[in-house]
Write a protein that holds these residues in place. Structure first.
Motif, PDB file in Angstrom:
ATOM      1  N   THR A 102      53.128  50.377  83.344  1.00 17.84           N
ATOM      2  CA  THR A 102      52.050  49.645  82.678  1.00 17.84           C
ATOM      3  C   THR A 102      51.279  50.555  81.736  1.00 17.84           C
ATOM      4  OG1 THR A 102      51.824  48.109  84.534  1.00 17.84           O
ATOM      5  CG2 THR A 102      49.945  48.318  83.048  1.00 17.84           C
ATOM      6  N   ALA A 103      50.976  51.768  82.199  1.00 14.79           N
ATOM      7  CA  ALA A 103      50.262  52.720  81.348  1.00 14.79           C
ATOM      8  C   ALA A 103      51.082  53.083  80.115  1.00 14.79           C
ATOM      9  CB  ALA A 103      49.919  53.978  82.147  1.00 14.79           C
ATOM     10  N   LEU A 104      52.384  53.274  80.292  1.00 14.17           N
ATOM     11  CA  LEU A 104      53.236  53.635  79.156  1.00 14.17           C
ATOM     12  C   LEU A 104      53.367  52.481  78.167  1.00 14.17           C
ATOM     13  CD1 LEU A 104      56.061  55.594  81.030  1.00 14.17           C
ATOM     14  CD2 LEU A 104      54.184  56.545  79.675  1.00 14.17           C
ATOM     15  N   LEU A 105      53.436  51.254  78.668  1.00 12.64           N
ATOM     16  CA  LEU A 105      53.557  50.106  77.771  1.00 12.64           C
ATOM     17  C   LEU A 105      52.251  49.842  77.025  1.00 12.64           C
ATOM     18  CD1 LEU A 105      55.643  47.652  79.993  1.00 12.64           C
ATOM     19  CD2 LEU A 105      56.407  48.861  77.948  1.00 12.64           C
ATOM     20  N   VAL A 106      51.139  49.927  77.730  1.00  8.38           N
ATOM     21  CA  VAL A 106      49.849  49.706  77.066  1.00  8.38           C
ATOM     22  C   VAL A 106      49.617  50.754  75.988  1.00  8.38           C
ATOM     23  CG1 VAL A 106      47.352  49.735  77.411  1.00  8.38           C
ATOM     24  CG2 VAL A 106      48.810  48.502  79.015  1.00  8.38           C
ATOM     25  N   SER A 107      49.968  51.999  76.282  1.00  5.27           N
ATOM     26  CA  SER A 107      49.754  53.068  75.303  1.00  5.27           C
ATOM     27  C   SER A 107      50.768  53.039  74.172  1.00  5.27           C
ATOM     28  CB  SER A 107      49.812  54.430  76.002  1.00  5.27           C
ATOM     29  OG  SER A 107      51.060  54.624  76.644  1.00  5.27           O
ATOM     30  N   SER A 108      51.785  52.187  74.264  1.00 10.38           N
ATOM     31  CA  SER A 108      52.773  52.063  73.186  1.00 10.38           C
ATOM     32  C   SER A 108      52.427  50.947  72.213  1.00 10.38           C
ATOM     33  CB  SER A 108      54.171  51.814  73.778  1.00 10.38           C
ATOM     34  OG  SER A 108      54.576  52.876  74.614  1.00 10.38           O
ATOM     35  N   PHE A 109      51.209  50.432  72.283  1.00  7.87           N
ATOM     36  CA  PHE A 109      50.835  49.313  71.422  1.00  7.87           C
ATOM     37  C   PHE A 109      50.846  49.701  69.949  1.00  7.87           C
ATOM     38  CE2 PHE A 109      46.964  51.671  71.704  1.00  7.87           C
ATOM     39  CZ  PHE A 109      46.261  51.393  70.544  1.00  7.87           C
ATOM     40  N   THR A 110      50.786  51.002  69.641  1.00  5.65           N
ATOM     41  CA  THR A 110      50.791  51.420  68.237  1.00  5.65           C
ATOM     42  C   THR A 110      52.128  51.136  67.553  1.00  5.65           C
ATOM     43  OG1 THR A 110      51.284  53.646  69.063  1.00  5.65           O
ATOM     44  CG2 THR A 110      49.022  53.190  68.443  1.00  5.65           C
ATOM     45  N   LYS A 111      53.162  50.789  68.322  1.00  6.69           N
ATOM     46  CA  LYS A 111      54.419  50.374  67.697  1.00  6.69           C
ATOM     47  C   LYS A 111      54.245  49.119  66.850  1.00  6.69           C
ATOM     48  CE  LYS A 111      57.730  52.219  71.076  1.00  6.69           C
ATOM     49  NZ  LYS A 111      58.806  51.860  72.042  1.00  6.69           N
ATOM     50  N   LEU A 112      53.191  48.360  67.124  1.00  2.00           N
ATOM     51  CA  LEU A 112      52.962  47.123  66.388  1.00  2.00           C
ATOM     52  C   LEU A 112      52.220  47.352  65.079  1.00  2.00           C
ATOM     53  CD1 LEU A 112      51.850  44.873  69.388  1.00  2.00           C
ATOM     54  CD2 LEU A 112      54.136  45.139  68.435  1.00  2.00           C
ATOM     55  N   VAL A 141      52.717  57.036  69.173  1.00  2.57           N
ATOM     56  CA  VAL A 141      53.029  56.459  70.482  1.00  2.57           C
ATOM     57  C   VAL A 141      53.136  57.556  71.541  1.00  2.57           C
ATOM     58  CG1 VAL A 141      54.815  55.264  71.804  1.00  2.57           C
ATOM     59  CG2 VAL A 141      54.115  54.383  69.576  1.00  2.57           C
ATOM     60  N   ILE A 142      53.785  58.665  71.197  1.00  2.23           N
ATOM     61  CA  ILE A 142      53.926  59.757  72.165  1.00  2.23           C
ATOM     62  C   ILE A 142      52.565  60.338  72.523  1.00  2.23           C
ATOM     63  CG2 ILE A 142      54.817  62.101  72.451  1.00  2.23           C
ATOM     64  CD1 ILE A 142      57.286  61.301  70.994  1.00  2.23           C
ATOM     65  N   ILE A 143      51.700  60.512  71.529  1.00  4.27           N
ATOM     66  CA  ILE A 143      50.353  61.032  71.804  1.00  4.27           C
ATOM     67  C   ILE A 143      49.598  60.083  72.720  1.00  4.27           C
ATOM     68  CG2 ILE A 143      48.131  61.567  70.739  1.00  4.27           C
ATOM     69  CD1 ILE A 143      49.672  62.581  68.307  1.00  4.27           C
ATOM     70  N   ASN A 144      49.712  58.788  72.461  1.00  5.50           N
ATOM     71  CA  ASN A 144      49.056  57.810  73.331  1.00  5.50           C
ATOM     72  C   ASN A 144      49.667  57.801  74.725  1.00  5.50           C
ATOM     73  OD1 ASN A 144      46.990  55.731  71.902  1.00  5.50           O
ATOM     74  ND2 ASN A 144      48.436  56.507  70.406  1.00  5.50           N
ATOM     75  N   ASN A 145      50.982  57.994  74.822  1.00  3.42           N
ATOM     76  CA  ASN A 145      51.621  58.072  76.138  1.00  3.42           C
ATOM     77  C   ASN A 145      51.086  59.249  76.944  1.00  3.42           C
ATOM     78  OD1 ASN A 145      54.866  57.009  74.862  1.00  3.42           O
ATOM     79  ND2 ASN A 145      53.183  55.797  75.665  1.00  3.42           N
ATOM     80  N   VAL A 146      50.944  60.393  76.292  1.00  3.26           N
ATOM     81  CA  VAL A 146      50.399  61.573  76.980  1.00  3.26           C
ATOM     82  C   VAL A 146      48.976  61.302  77.455  1.00  3.26           C
ATOM     83  CG1 VAL A 146      49.726  63.988  76.683  1.00  3.26           C
ATOM     84  CG2 VAL A 146      51.889  63.174  75.732  1.00  3.26           C
TER      85      VAL A 146
END
Length: 309
Positions: free
Chosen positions: A204-214, A237-242
């Motif tokens: 869930t954390a990884l998906l929420v932080s990947s919202f910048t793909k949009l 996206v990687i920065i947000n994932n971290v």
């Protein structure tokens, strides 16, 4: 159990409703719970709308991630919230578009045919003519660009291929991180890899932080440099994932970056291997795995600058 988004202290509830007649969405009839430790509101985002949540997500505020992960989307039965499933499908479908478009942009176009036919050749003997035809065929084949097996397939088959590719890449990014965090390593390794046996919340954390793909959706109204924008979005996206892993695990940015790097390496290996298996190689395959292509380009630039090549 909900937590205080400021200090992570567990609280019994986030708000108290004292009037059924008023609208909770407008902040009426609701009294926010005060954290017994830090004396601040346990979760101020209860009264905020999605616009404020989105802005704070862009700013990578820890409080909004704690609100979403622990107080809104987290479930005690270790299952995904339905909204996260929808978000994951949306991200996957948009990732298919980005990957497909990047590979098409990176694939050189076929050489154009000459405008006028070449002059007629003088007659040759049959053996010489056969040899010339064979040589001409080889030269034309060598001059032409190699085509992958997927490029000659119908459009539906190509879409299904990229859908499977992006699905496997996403799974190869999530599964190693979830696996490492589910293992309770002994003392030397536990200082690097924390123990967090909640795989659904990790994804869930990884998906929420990947919202910048949009974000490239906002760029579809005008022409833009697709490779550059895709590269910027991928690294964002990687920065947000971290950041999301650090906020979720409270383990520090170094350990969170190591976990994200493990997932990124596995995803790059799977994506590169699949693309090479269907005949897509070189810079085109690197375009399909953006981080790999960027790292290769940085390495080449460094080699050219230092003079090692």
């Amino acid at each position: 159990m909900p937590i205080c988004i400021e200090c992570r202290y567990p609280v019994s509830n986030l708000y108290t409703t004292y009037s059924k007649a008023d609208d909770k969405a407008l902040g009426k009839g609701v009294r926010l719970t005060q954290c017994p430790r830090c004396k601040r509101f346990a979760d101020k985002y209860v009264e905020h709308d999605f616009v404020v949540l989105f802005i704070d997500l862009v700013l990578i505020k820890p409080q909004v991630y704690r609100h979403l992960l622990f107080n809104r989307l987290g479930r005690e039965d270790e299952r995904f919230d339905p909204s996260i499933i929808r978000l994951g499908i949306l991200l996957l479908l948009f990732d298919v578009y980005l990957t497909w478009a990047r590979i098409e942009k990176a694939t050189p176009s076929s050489p154009s045919l000459p405008l006028s036919p070449p002059p007629p050749l003088p007659p040759y003997s049959s053996g010489t003519s056969s040899a010339y035809n064979e040589s001409s065929r080889l030269t034309t084949s060598d001059a032409g660009l190699p085509t992958s097996s997927i490029a000659s397939q119908p459009i539906l088959i190509q879409y299904l291929f990229f859908l499977a590719l992006c699905t496997l890449e996403t799974a190869s990014f999530h599964l190693p991180i979830r696996t490492f965090l589910s293992i309770n390593f002994p003392r030397p390794l536990s200082a690097v890899i924390p123990h967090y046996p909640h795989p659904a919340l990790i994804s869930t954390a990884l998906l929420v932080s990947s919202f910048t793909k949009l974000f490239p959706l906002m760029l579809l109204v005008w022409n833009y440099d697709l490779p550059s924008s895709a590269s910027a979005v991928s690294w964002a996206v990687i920065i947000n994932n971290v950041a999301a892993l650090e906020i979720l695990l409270d383990c520090g940015y170094v350990r969170a970056a190591i976990l994200a790097a493990v997932g990124a390496v596995c995803r790059a290996a799977i994506g590169w291997g699949i693309l090479r298996a269907v005949g897509v190689g070189g810079g085109v395959a690197a375009a399909g795995v953006v981080e790999t292509g960027d790292l290769i380009e940085v390495w080449r630039t460094l080699v050219d600058t230092v003079g090692l090549g």
